[in-house]
Scaffold this motif. Structure first.
Motif, mmCIF file in Angstrom:
data_model
loop_
_atom_site.group_PDB
_atom_site.id
_atom_site.type_symbol
_atom_site.label_atom_id
_atom_site.label_comp_id
_atom_site.label_asym_id
_atom_site.label_seq_id
_atom_site.Cartn_x
_atom_site.Cartn_y
_atom_site.Cartn_z
ATOM 1 N N SER A 227 -9.168 -4.769 3.620
ATOM 2 C CA SER A 227 -10.289 -4.087 2.970
ATOM 3 C C SER A 227 -10.352 -2.624 3.374
ATOM 4 N N LEU A 228 -10.182 -2.350 4.662
ATOM 5 C CA LEU A 228 -10.217 -0.965 5.137
ATOM 6 C C LEU A 228 -9.076 -0.148 4.541
ATOM 7 N N TRP A 229 -7.885 -0.742 4.471
ATOM 8 C CA TRP A 229 -6.748 -0.043 3.878
ATOM 9 C C TRP A 229 -6.963 0.198 2.386
ATOM 10 N N LEU A 230 -7.532 -0.780 1.698
ATOM 11 C CA LEU A 230 -7.765 -0.616 0.262
ATOM 12 C C LEU A 230 -8.751 0.525 0.008
ATOM 13 N N ILE A 231 -9.803 0.590 0.810
ATOM 14 C CA ILE A 231 -10.764 1.685 0.672
ATOM 15 C C ILE A 231 -10.069 3.022 0.900
ATOM 16 N N ALA A 232 -9.206 3.076 1.911
ATOM 17 C CA ALA A 232 -8.518 4.326 2.240
ATOM 18 C C ALA A 232 -7.579 4.765 1.117
ATOM 19 N N VAL A 233 -6.748 3.836 0.620
ATOM 20 C CA VAL A 233 -5.765 4.236 -0.394
ATOM 21 C C VAL A 233 -6.420 4.511 -1.745
ATOM 22 N N THR A 234 -7.615 3.996 -1.977
ATOM 23 C CA THR A 234 -8.309 4.273 -3.238
ATOM 24 C C THR A 234 -8.585 5.764 -3.387
ATOM 25 N N PHE A 235 -8.746 6.470 -2.263
ATOM 26 C CA PHE A 235 -8.966 7.919 -2.312
ATOM 27 C C PHE A 235 -7.776 8.642 -2.939
ATOM 28 N N LEU A 236 -6.594 8.013 -2.924
ATOM 29 C CA LEU A 236 -5.414 8.646 -3.517
ATOM 30 C C LEU A 236 -5.567 8.814 -5.018
ATOM 31 N N ILE A 237 -6.416 8.022 -5.646
ATOM 32 C CA ILE A 237 -6.634 8.157 -7.089
ATOM 33 C C ILE A 237 -7.198 9.537 -7.400
ATOM 34 N N TRP A 238 -8.069 10.047 -6.519
ATOM 35 C CA TRP A 238 -8.638 11.390 -6.701
ATOM 36 C C TRP A 238 -7.729 12.472 -6.121
ATOM 37 N N VAL A 239 -7.139 12.180 -4.949
ATOM 38 C CA VAL A 239 -6.332 13.196 -4.255
ATOM 39 C C VAL A 239 -4.952 12.612 -3.939
ATOM 40 N N PRO A 240 -4.009 12.666 -4.880
ATOM 41 C CA PRO A 240 -2.669 12.081 -4.668
ATOM 42 C C PRO A 240 -1.926 12.680 -3.479
ATOM 43 N N GLN A 241 -2.245 13.933 -3.129
ATOM 44 C CA GLN A 241 -1.556 14.596 -2.019
ATOM 45 C C GLN A 241 -1.970 14.045 -0.658
ATOM 46 N N LEU A 242 -2.959 13.163 -0.652
ATOM 47 C CA LEU A 242 -3.491 12.633 0.603
ATOM 48 C C LEU A 242 -2.696 11.419 1.093
ATOM 49 N N SER A 243 -1.395 11.405 0.825
ATOM 50 C CA SER A 243 -0.573 10.242 1.170
ATOM 51 C C SER A 243 -0.477 10.016 2.675
ATOM 52 N N TRP B 100 4.091 9.626 -8.107
ATOM 53 C CA TRP B 100 5.062 9.763 -9.198
ATOM 54 C C TRP B 100 4.427 9.613 -10.580
ATOM 55 N N GLY B 101 3.130 9.394 -10.634
ATOM 56 C CA GLY B 101 2.452 9.263 -11.917
ATOM 57 C C GLY B 101 2.792 7.993 -12.663
ATOM 58 N N PHE C 93 0.833 -1.198 0.000
ATOM 59 C CA PHE C 93 0.000 0.000 0.000
ATOM 60 C C PHE C 93 0.871 1.253 0.000
ATOM 61 N N GLU C 94 2.009 1.213 0.692
ATOM 62 C CA GLU C 94 2.943 2.335 0.661
ATOM 63 C C GLU C 94 3.493 2.519 -0.755
ATOM 64 N N ARG C 95 3.779 1.423 -1.424
ATOM 65 C CA ARG C 95 4.265 1.481 -2.802
ATOM 66 C C ARG C 95 3.205 2.085 -3.721
ATOM 67 N N PHE C 96 1.943 1.724 -3.495
ATOM 68 C CA PHE C 96 0.858 2.273 -4.312
ATOM 69 C C PHE C 96 0.794 3.793 -4.172
ATOM 70 N N ALA C 97 0.969 4.280 -2.937
ATOM 71 C CA ALA C 97 0.951 5.727 -2.719
ATOM 72 C C ALA C 97 2.069 6.404 -3.507
ATOM 73 N N ARG C 98 3.234 5.764 -3.568
ATOM 74 C CA ARG C 98 4.344 6.331 -4.347
ATOM 75 C C ARG C 98 4.057 6.291 -5.844
ATOM 76 N N LEU C 99 3.460 5.211 -6.321
ATOM 77 C CA LEU C 99 3.117 5.112 -7.747
ATOM 78 C C LEU C 99 2.163 6.225 -8.166
ATOM 79 N N ILE C 100 1.192 6.511 -7.301
ATOM 80 C CA ILE C 100 0.244 7.589 -7.585
ATOM 81 C C ILE C 100 0.959 8.935 -7.583
#
Length: 238
Positions: free
Chosen positions: A144-160, A75-76, A66-73
């Motif tokens: 599941s809870l973490w996946l729901i939370a990190v999905t918000f990064l798709i809309w707001v990448p700054q919400l890491s 860094w585009g 999940f931390e890696r996903f936040a970085r992928l978002i």
């Protein structure tokens, strides 16, 4: 694992220390009282050990991804995942395994075995099987809870920093459910699933679980898995 050995050793020590810190927190809370919210001191320590097991398993498979996903978002580079001939949720969830988290699993298991023997709990083979099964259910609830939370990064990448919030929320599972009875509002929606993650497996292990404890845990897991999958698919449209 072997390329960055110093980093692996450091991560293993850090994981072990965080596990010890979780147990120490309970010891401090119960230093001047024999029970908290109807839970004996020994039961709270056992609950903290179960928490160490669940968090260890979650960190082993999912937390670092999940931390890696936040970085992928940030860094585009998420499009490189979407272009692969694999399900994107599977790709971001199980990209790598954090072996350092095994230290936390060993710590939790050791404390659990020691205290159960010391307190002379009678535990059957079926109690152990159901306990291990409910541990996996608890890990899936956290996932599941973490996946729901990190999905918000798709809309707001700054919400890491939402990951830091989820680390804090995940720590709630070391406390008894009775502690959160007066929680209401939006926080209730997050805390309610969390409080059963460790408590229900623990009750099953010592033979105090009832059908409602297990049923509620399974229902929460099923609903969150479906909701997180739906929300992930919805997020991919954007």
């Amino acid at each position: 694992l072997f390329t960055y050995r110093a980093n692996f050793v450091n991560s293993t020590i850090s994981s072990f220390v965080w596990g010890v810190f979780g147990i120490a927190t309970i010891l401090l809370i119960t230093s001047k009282t024999s029970s908290v919210f109807g839970w004996k001191r020994e039961e709270l320590i056992l609950l903290a050990a179960v928490h160490s097991l669940i968090i260890g398993l979650f960190h082993l498979f999912f937390a670092r991804n999940f931390e890696r996903f936040a970085r992928l978002i940030a860094w585009g580079k998420f499009d490189s995942v979407l272009l692969k001939p694999l399900d994107s949720q599977f790709s971001i969830s199980l990209w790598e395994v954090n072996y350092a988290a095994i230290a936390r699993i060993i710590l939790g298991s050791g404390i659990l075995i020691y205290l159960i023997n010391s307190l002379s709990y009678t535990i059957s083979f079926f109690n152990i099987i159901f306990f291990m099964s409910l541990l996996m259910v608890g890990v899936l609830i956290l996932y599941s809870l973490w996946l729901i939370a990190v999905t918000f990064l798709i809309w707001v990448p700054q919400l890491s920093n939402i990951l830091d919030i989820m680390y804090t929320v995940s720590g709630f599972i070391r406390y008894p459910p009775e502690m959160f009875k007066k929680v209401s509002g939006l926080l209730f929606l997050v805390v309610f699933p969390i409080v059963f993650v460790a408590a229900s497996p623990f009750k099953e292990l010592i033979g105090k679980a009832n059908y409602w404890d297990i049923l509620i845990l399974l229902l929460i897991c099923g609903l969150l898995l479906i909701l997180s999958r739906f929300f992930w698919r919805f997020g991919l449209r954007y």
